[in-house]
Write an enzyme that holds these catalytic residues in place. Structure first.
Site, PDB file in Angstrom:
ATOM      1  NE  ARG A  97      -2.821  -7.121  -4.365  1.00 46.22           N
ATOM      2  CZ  ARG A  97      -3.624  -7.332  -3.365  1.00 46.22           C
ATOM      3  NH1 ARG A  97      -3.157  -7.684  -2.193  1.00 46.22           N
ATOM      4  NH2 ARG A  97      -4.926  -7.223  -3.521  1.00 46.22           N
ATOM      5  CB  SER A 124      -4.464  -6.433   4.496  1.00 44.04           C
ATOM      6  OG  SER A 124      -3.918  -5.226   4.041  1.00 44.04           O
ATOM      7  CE  LYS A 144     -18.976 -13.388   8.086  1.00 43.00           C
ATOM      8  NZ  LYS A 144     -19.197 -14.711   7.671  1.00 43.00           N
ATOM      9  CG  HIS A 195      -1.973  -0.953   1.314  1.00 44.94           C
ATOM     10  ND1 HIS A 195      -2.181  -1.763   2.406  1.00 44.94           N
ATOM     11  CD2 HIS A 195      -2.954  -1.273   0.439  1.00 44.94           C
ATOM     12  CE1 HIS A 195      -3.237  -2.531   2.194  1.00 44.94           C
ATOM     13  NE2 HIS A 195      -3.722  -2.265   1.008  1.00 44.94           N
TER      14      HIS A 195
HETATM   15  P1  ADP Z   1     -10.006  -3.355  -0.372  1.00 50.33           P
HETATM   16  O1  ADP Z   1     -10.661  -4.074   0.767  1.00 50.33           O
HETATM   17  O2  ADP Z   1     -10.775  -2.186  -0.886  1.00 50.33           O
HETATM   18  O3  ADP Z   1      -9.484  -4.247  -1.485  1.00 50.33           O
HETATM   19  P2  ADP Z   1      -7.293  -3.150   0.523  1.00 50.33           P
HETATM   20  O4  ADP Z   1      -6.826  -2.430   1.749  1.00 50.33           O
HETATM   21  O5  ADP Z   1      -7.125  -4.618   0.488  1.00 50.33           O
HETATM   22  O6  ADP Z   1      -8.766  -2.690   0.332  1.00 50.33           O
HETATM   23  O7  ADP Z   1      -6.574  -2.540  -0.744  1.00 50.33           O
HETATM   24  C1  ADP Z   1      -6.664  -1.179  -1.105  1.00 50.33           C
HETATM   25  C2  ADP Z   1      -6.029  -0.981  -2.475  1.00 50.33           C
HETATM   26  O8  ADP Z   1      -4.650  -1.314  -2.434  1.00 50.33           O
HETATM   27  C3  ADP Z   1      -6.606  -1.878  -3.562  1.00 50.33           C
HETATM   28  O9  ADP Z   1      -6.563  -1.165  -4.789  1.00 50.33           O
HETATM   29  C4  ADP Z   1      -5.673  -3.041  -3.621  1.00 50.33           C
HETATM   30  O10 ADP Z   1      -5.672  -3.660  -4.891  1.00 50.33           O
HETATM   31  C5  ADP Z   1      -4.359  -2.334  -3.372  1.00 50.33           C
HETATM   32  N1  ADP Z   1      -3.341  -3.194  -2.795  1.00 50.33           N
HETATM   33  C6  ADP Z   1      -3.431  -4.042  -1.769  1.00 50.33           C
HETATM   34  N2  ADP Z   1      -2.262  -4.661  -1.517  1.00 50.33           N
HETATM   35  C7  ADP Z   1      -1.388  -4.179  -2.444  1.00 50.33           C
HETATM   36  C8  ADP Z   1      -0.023  -4.438  -2.775  1.00 50.33           C
HETATM   37  N3  ADP Z   1       0.689  -5.332  -2.108  1.00 50.33           N
HETATM   38  N4  ADP Z   1       0.520  -3.754  -3.797  1.00 50.33           N
HETATM   39  C9  ADP Z   1      -0.228  -2.884  -4.497  1.00 50.33           C
HETATM   40  N5  ADP Z   1      -1.500  -2.602  -4.271  1.00 50.33           N
HETATM   41  C10 ADP Z   1      -2.090  -3.232  -3.258  1.00 50.33           C
END
Ligand code: ADP
Length: 163
Positions: A94, A131, A45, A21
């Protein structure tokens, strides 16, 4: 010609924020006048950190990056973005699985609200960082220290009762 001020919203669960992120954020912030990291409050959840805990961690991590704001929001992302005067949604990619889902989401958001989505590919080393996996691996005692900033690692240890 004067260019209009461009604000982006980077929405997500960020439970917790990862190096992936942060990589997208650092690349993204250079493209816009300012950027709001927007932590979704929608109840899921399997969440580990509360939205306020996530916002606190992110604020601490981005405090030295100019032009970055952090907030939580509930409801529709596009409505939140409009309420903040943002004209762009920033999302990270990703792999092809992300592309498929994100494509659908971006088209829906453009169709319902006319908002554009800008995608940034993560650095190769974070292509497998998620995450969800971090929560699962950490809960089972695996070492996730390379995938998240030290501050997040410490809070994760606390949360899991290991400190
Ligand atoms: P959501 O629940 O909306 O998917 P996330 O917190 O999982 O929220 O992800 C937010 C954004 O960051 C999304 O666009 C996701 O694709 C991107 N993202 C998550 N992990 C990575 C990563 N390792 N590298 C690049 N982008 C990521």
């Amino acid at each position: 010609m004067t260019r209009k001020y461009v604000r982006a919203v980077f929405p997500g669960s960020f439970d917790p924020i990862t190096n992936g992120h942060l990589d997208v954020l650092k690349r993204g912030v250079a493209l816009f006048d300012d950027l709001i990291i927007a932590v979704g409050r929608s109840a899921v959840k399997n969440s580990l950190f509360t939205p306020d805990e996530r916002v606190d961690m992110i604020k601490e991590l981005v405090k030295d990056i100019p032009g970055v704001l952090v907030e939580s929001f509930s409801g529709l992302t596009v409505e939140y973005a409009a309420s903040k005067g943002a004209s762009v949604i920033l999302r990270g990619l990703r792999n092809l699985t992300d592309v498929q889902y994100e494509f659908q989401l971006a088209l829906t958001n453009r169709s319902v609200a006319g908002i554009e989505t800008v995608f940034i590919m993560t650095a190769e080393e974070y292509g497998f960082t998620s995450s969800t996996l971090i929560r699962e691996v950490a809960t089972l005692g695996g070492d996730v220290s390379k995938l998240i900033p030290p501050l997040v690692f410490d809070r994760l240890q606390h949360k899991l009762g290991r400190l």
